[in-house]
Design a protein around this motif. Structure first.
Motif, PDB file in Angstrom:
ATOM      1  N   LEU A  66       0.754  -1.264   0.124  1.00  0.00           N
ATOM      2  CA  LEU A  66       0.355  -0.417   0.036  1.00  0.00           C
ATOM      3  C   LEU A  66       0.685   1.316   0.224  1.00  0.00           C
ATOM      4  O   LEU A  66       0.242   2.053  -0.773  1.00  0.00           O
ATOM      5  N   GLY A  67       1.699   1.062   0.963  1.00  0.00           N
ATOM      6  CA  GLY A  67       2.723   1.832   0.520  1.00  0.00           C
ATOM      7  C   GLY A  67       3.011   2.790  -0.562  1.00  0.00           C
ATOM      8  O   GLY A  67       3.293   3.420  -1.180  1.00  0.00           O
ATOM      9  N   ALA A  68       4.077   1.551  -1.459  1.00  0.00           N
ATOM     10  CA  ALA A  68       4.775   1.842  -2.467  1.00  0.00           C
ATOM     11  C   ALA A  68       3.497   2.345  -3.699  1.00  0.00           C
ATOM     12  O   ALA A  68       3.781   3.299  -5.000  1.00  0.00           O
ATOM     13  N   LEU A  69       2.471   1.784  -3.645  1.00  0.00           N
ATOM     14  CA  LEU A  69       1.208   2.342  -5.010  1.00  0.00           C
ATOM     15  C   LEU A  69       0.899   3.842  -4.184  1.00  0.00           C
ATOM     16  O   LEU A  69       0.287   4.204  -4.800  1.00  0.00           O
ATOM     17  N   ALA A  70       0.277   3.987  -2.464  1.00  0.00           N
ATOM     18  CA  ALA A  70       0.768   5.838  -2.359  1.00  0.00           C
ATOM     19  C   ALA A  70       1.270   6.208  -2.604  1.00  0.00           C
ATOM     20  O   ALA A  70       0.807   7.409  -2.935  1.00  0.00           O
ATOM     21  N   ARG A  71       2.401   6.143  -1.655  1.00  0.00           N
ATOM     22  CA  ARG A  71       3.591   7.199  -2.589  1.00  0.00           C
ATOM     23  C   ARG A  71       3.581   7.373  -4.307  1.00  0.00           C
ATOM     24  O   ARG A  71       4.799   8.053  -4.730  1.00  0.00           O
ATOM     25  N   SER A  72       2.934   6.224  -5.267  1.00  0.00           N
ATOM     26  CA  SER A  72       3.578   6.998  -6.823  1.00  0.00           C
ATOM     27  C   SER A  72       2.236   7.861  -7.285  1.00  0.00           C
ATOM     28  O   SER A  72       1.190   7.779  -6.778  1.00  0.00           O
ATOM     29  N   PRO A  73       2.962   8.777  -7.866  1.00  0.00           N
ATOM     30  CA  PRO A  73       2.118   9.668  -8.973  1.00  0.00           C
ATOM     31  C   PRO A  73       1.308   8.783  -9.731  1.00  0.00           C
ATOM     32  O   PRO A  73      -0.047   9.594 -10.382  1.00  0.00           O
ATOM     33  N   ARG A  74       1.474   7.179  -9.857  1.00  0.00           N
ATOM     34  CA  ARG A  74       0.345   6.442 -11.001  1.00  0.00           C
ATOM     35  C   ARG A  74       0.311   5.274 -11.037  1.00  0.00           C
ATOM     36  O   ARG A  74       0.541   4.799  -9.708  1.00  0.00           O
ATOM     37  N   LEU A 105      -7.000  -1.659  -2.903  1.00  0.00           N
ATOM     38  CA  LEU A 105      -6.367  -1.262  -3.861  1.00  0.00           C
ATOM     39  C   LEU A 105      -7.901  -1.975  -4.633  1.00  0.00           C
ATOM     40  O   LEU A 105      -8.093  -2.849  -4.571  1.00  0.00           O
ATOM     41  N   VAL A 106      -7.004  -1.536  -5.969  1.00  0.00           N
ATOM     42  CA  VAL A 106      -7.992  -1.791  -6.865  1.00  0.00           C
ATOM     43  C   VAL A 106      -7.014  -2.349  -8.134  1.00  0.00           C
ATOM     44  O   VAL A 106      -6.050  -1.525  -8.069  1.00  0.00           O
ATOM     45  N   LEU A 119      -1.886  -1.858 -10.157  1.00  0.00           N
ATOM     46  CA  LEU A 119      -2.558  -1.338  -9.350  1.00  0.00           C
ATOM     47  C   LEU A 119      -2.390   0.080  -8.499  1.00  0.00           C
ATOM     48  O   LEU A 119      -1.724   0.980  -9.389  1.00  0.00           O
ATOM     49  N   GLU A 120      -3.922   0.277  -7.534  1.00  0.00           N
ATOM     50  CA  GLU A 120      -3.492   1.768  -6.952  1.00  0.00           C
ATOM     51  C   GLU A 120      -4.232   1.657  -6.356  1.00  0.00           C
ATOM     52  O   GLU A 120      -5.149   0.647  -5.456  1.00  0.00           O
ATOM     53  N   PRO A 121      -3.889   1.907  -4.512  1.00  0.00           N
ATOM     54  CA  PRO A 121      -4.604   1.834  -3.839  1.00  0.00           C
ATOM     55  C   PRO A 121      -6.291   2.748  -3.335  1.00  0.00           C
ATOM     56  O   PRO A 121      -6.588   3.456  -5.076  1.00  0.00           O
ATOM     57  N   THR A 122      -7.279   2.432  -3.213  1.00  0.00           N
ATOM     58  CA  THR A 122      -8.500   2.507  -2.625  1.00  0.00           C
ATOM     59  C   THR A 122      -8.459   4.057  -2.226  1.00  0.00           C
ATOM     60  O   THR A 122      -7.369   4.648  -0.952  1.00  0.00           O
TER      61      THR A 122
END
Length: 168
Positions: A66-74, A105-106, A119-122
């Motif tokens: 989740l952290g990896a996805l949250a810090r990514s702009p895409r 996440l989605v 993958l991206e966080p909800t």
């Protein structure tokens, strides 16, 4: 959280290093003084993180994703999450399926290439990271409170050299 600092205060690694030196007096046990402390600090930090994540019902690996996805702009491909979390591809698949089932996440197919899953966080996944990250940083800050800014920079630079040397 209270931290005792200073070279005069022995720690668990001093005891372990002395025990090894007594059992194997012909071997140089100095690496234990460094790498043993790195391991001890990582273990203590992971234990604290596990305790704080438990009420959220999320494991450390799930939080890392989740952290990896949250810090990514895409949105990220699973392979990109693997490279930034140090988790295996198989575990990323299992973790992301579990997080998706729980609404954190989605997983969706890329519009360009239907074989690629993005993958991206909800909102709920991002809220979990937003809630936990400041507490985690406060714990880390407390652990480093006894170091001056110069000591922190020196320590980071030295650990970077070790990290590069052991990169897998």
């Amino acid at each position: 959280m209270t931290f005792v600092t200073g070279p005069e205060v022995p720690d668990v690694v001093d005891r372990i290093q002395a025990e090894w030196a007594k059992a194997y007096p012909d071997l140089d046990m100095r690496p234990i003084g460094i790498l043993g402390r790195i391991q001890h600090i990582a273990t203590a930090g992971n234990h604290r993180l596990d305790r704080h994540l438990e009420p959220h019902g999320v494991s450390r690996s799930e939080y890392d994703v989740l952290g990896a996805l949250a810090r990514s702009p895409r949105p990220l491909r699973a392979s990109e999450v693997v490279s930034t979390t140090m988790l295996s591809g198989a575990s990323i698949t299992k973790i992301t399926e579990n997080l998706a089932r729980r609404g954190l996440l989605v997983r969706r197919k890329s519009e360009r290439d239907g074989r690629v899953v993005l993958l991206e966080p909800t909102d709920a996944g991002r809220e979990l990271v937003d809630a936990e990250l400041p507490r985690r940083l406060a714990d880390d800050e407390a652990a480093l409170a006894g170091l001056s800014p110069h000591e922190r920079e020196s320590l980071a630079a030295l650990l970077r050299k070790v990290s590069v040397a052991v990169h897998v």
